[in-house]
Design a protein around this motif. Sequence first.
Motif, PDB file in Angstrom:
ATOM      1  N   GLY A 319      82.751  15.283  99.720  1.00  0.00           N
ATOM      2  CA  GLY A 319      82.394  15.571 101.107  1.00  0.00           C
ATOM      3  C   GLY A 319      81.263  16.566 101.225  1.00  0.00           C
ATOM      4  O   GLY A 319      80.363  16.412 102.054  1.00  0.00           O
ATOM      5  N   ALA A 320      81.283  17.621 100.395  1.00  0.00           N
ATOM      6  CA  ALA A 320      80.207  18.612 100.431  1.00  0.00           C
ATOM      7  C   ALA A 320      78.866  17.973 100.091  1.00  0.00           C
ATOM      8  O   ALA A 320      77.836  18.248 100.720  1.00  0.00           O
ATOM      9  N   ALA A 321      78.865  17.087  99.089  1.00  0.00           N
ATOM     10  CA  ALA A 321      77.633  16.403  98.696  1.00  0.00           C
ATOM     11  C   ALA A 321      77.111  15.527  99.831  1.00  0.00           C
ATOM     12  O   ALA A 321      75.902  15.496 100.101  1.00  0.00           O
ATOM     13  N   ASP A 322      78.000  14.828 100.516  1.00  0.00           N
ATOM     14  CA  ASP A 322      77.561  13.940 101.588  1.00  0.00           C
ATOM     15  C   ASP A 322      77.069  14.730 102.793  1.00  0.00           C
ATOM     16  O   ASP A 322      76.091  14.344 103.449  1.00  0.00           O
ATOM     17  N   LEU A 323      77.712  15.842 103.094  1.00  0.00           N
ATOM     18  CA  LEU A 323      77.244  16.676 104.204  1.00  0.00           C
ATOM     19  C   LEU A 323      75.866  17.262 103.907  1.00  0.00           C
ATOM     20  O   LEU A 323      75.034  17.405 104.819  1.00  0.00           O
ATOM     21  N   ALA A 324      75.605  17.596 102.650  1.00  0.00           N
ATOM     22  CA  ALA A 324      74.271  18.067 102.280  1.00  0.00           C
ATOM     23  C   ALA A 324      73.243  16.961 102.473  1.00  0.00           C
ATOM     24  O   ALA A 324      72.127  17.207 102.943  1.00  0.00           O
ATOM     25  N   ARG A 325      73.624  15.733 102.131  1.00  0.00           N
ATOM     26  CA  ARG A 325      72.719  14.587 102.307  1.00  0.00           C
ATOM     27  C   ARG A 325      72.439  14.358 103.794  1.00  0.00           C
ATOM     28  O   ARG A 325      71.308  14.087 104.197  1.00  0.00           O
ATOM     29  N   GLU A 326      73.480  14.467 104.613  1.00  0.00           N
ATOM     30  CA  GLU A 326      73.319  14.260 106.053  1.00  0.00           C
ATOM     31  C   GLU A 326      72.397  15.302 106.676  1.00  0.00           C
ATOM     32  O   GLU A 326      71.749  15.035 107.693  1.00  0.00           O
ATOM     33  N   ALA A 327      72.337  16.484 106.081  1.00  0.00           N
ATOM     34  CA  ALA A 327      71.532  17.570 106.654  1.00  0.00           C
ATOM     35  C   ALA A 327      70.073  17.532 106.223  1.00  0.00           C
ATOM     36  O   ALA A 327      69.273  18.348 106.697  1.00  0.00           O
ATOM     37  N   LEU A 328      69.700  16.598 105.347  1.00  0.00           N
ATOM     38  CA  LEU A 328      68.315  16.503 104.917  1.00  0.00           C
ATOM     39  C   LEU A 328      67.408  16.163 106.104  1.00  0.00           C
ATOM     40  O   LEU A 328      67.859  15.535 107.067  1.00  0.00           O
ATOM     41  N   PRO A 329      66.134  16.543 106.051  1.00  0.00           N
ATOM     42  CA  PRO A 329      65.202  16.181 107.126  1.00  0.00           C
ATOM     43  C   PRO A 329      65.199  14.684 107.375  1.00  0.00           C
ATOM     44  O   PRO A 329      65.440  13.888 106.463  1.00  0.00           O
TER      45      PRO A 329
END
Length: 346
Positions: A319-329
């Motif tokens: 989940g942490a990895a996916d949330l980081a991906r979602e926050a990308l520009p």
Amino acid sequence: MTFTRETRTYRRGLTIGVDIGGTKVAGGVVTPSGRVLARLRTETPDRSKSPKVVEDTIVRVVEELRRDHRVSAIGVGAAGFVDERRASVLFAPHLSWRDEPLRDSLRARLGLPVVVENDANAAAWAEVRAGAGRHVRDVVVVNLGTGIGGGVVIDGVLRRGRHGLAGEFGHMTLVPNGHRCECGNRGCWEQYASGNALTREARELAVADSPVATRLLDAVGGDPRLITGPLVTRLAREGDRACVELLEDAGAWLGVGLANLAAAFDPDLFIIGGGVCEAGDLLLEPARQYFRRNLTGRGYRPEAAIVRASLGNEAGLIGAADLAREALPRRLAFRRKRSSRRRPLR
């Protein structure tokens, strides 16, 4: 450290998720589909050490993981209160973090975008994206471990609250003037349905020298202090009636709390995760029964399903990895989505 690696070709969209608990730091390289390509786990440094020691451990884990993978961002799931900017850990009860600017510190050291999220929120997001809640828009995830935490996803969006502190379900007051809680209040839900609650009740039964606790005491050589939740679960699976009843009691309290959450959020689905869920239906069947019994408007409304989480101990880092991906520009996110349409995810 223990490290396992799968040989994979590089794909766009890889991110690293890090799950920080009271006893471990676990990291993984994660694809957009939720597959973990490489894993690394190490023990959390002694909690009496400085926050920098924990930060150094995170950096070491990330650097090792990114050695063989090109990653675009880092997500960190921390067991504590995370501010609304997903930047600082306001308070971590099992670590020495107080107003710790973790995001900015890690970003400066690693040279990549970093998102910090509460670990229970991260695990909830993983179950919705890649686990038991896939294709469900309104989900409440409840994690039963030492305490009780969780996350809320409404209309496909992780709801964090105005100050980033939503999901602390374990500290709803269920029993006024009930058991004292570590948070300072009394009667909190986690005092009745968590792993700590299960262990406490089992030990009290043994200390009372009840004849129904004979197998429990035999299993620990007569020392009630050695009784644990996993032991209660094992004996219950073997048919010990006292341990079955202990899990039924915890399940009943779980069901009552879920009925309260249904009144607040009206989800399609409840997902129950955490170590206590190793008991399976010994816990969840009583929970379903008491949920139905205490549900507001029962008999005249749709009833949310209650299922077990499917991602296990890796949910937090996924989940942490996916949330980081979602926050990308947006430009990078669009590139990732376009790339994912060109070939099936593996």
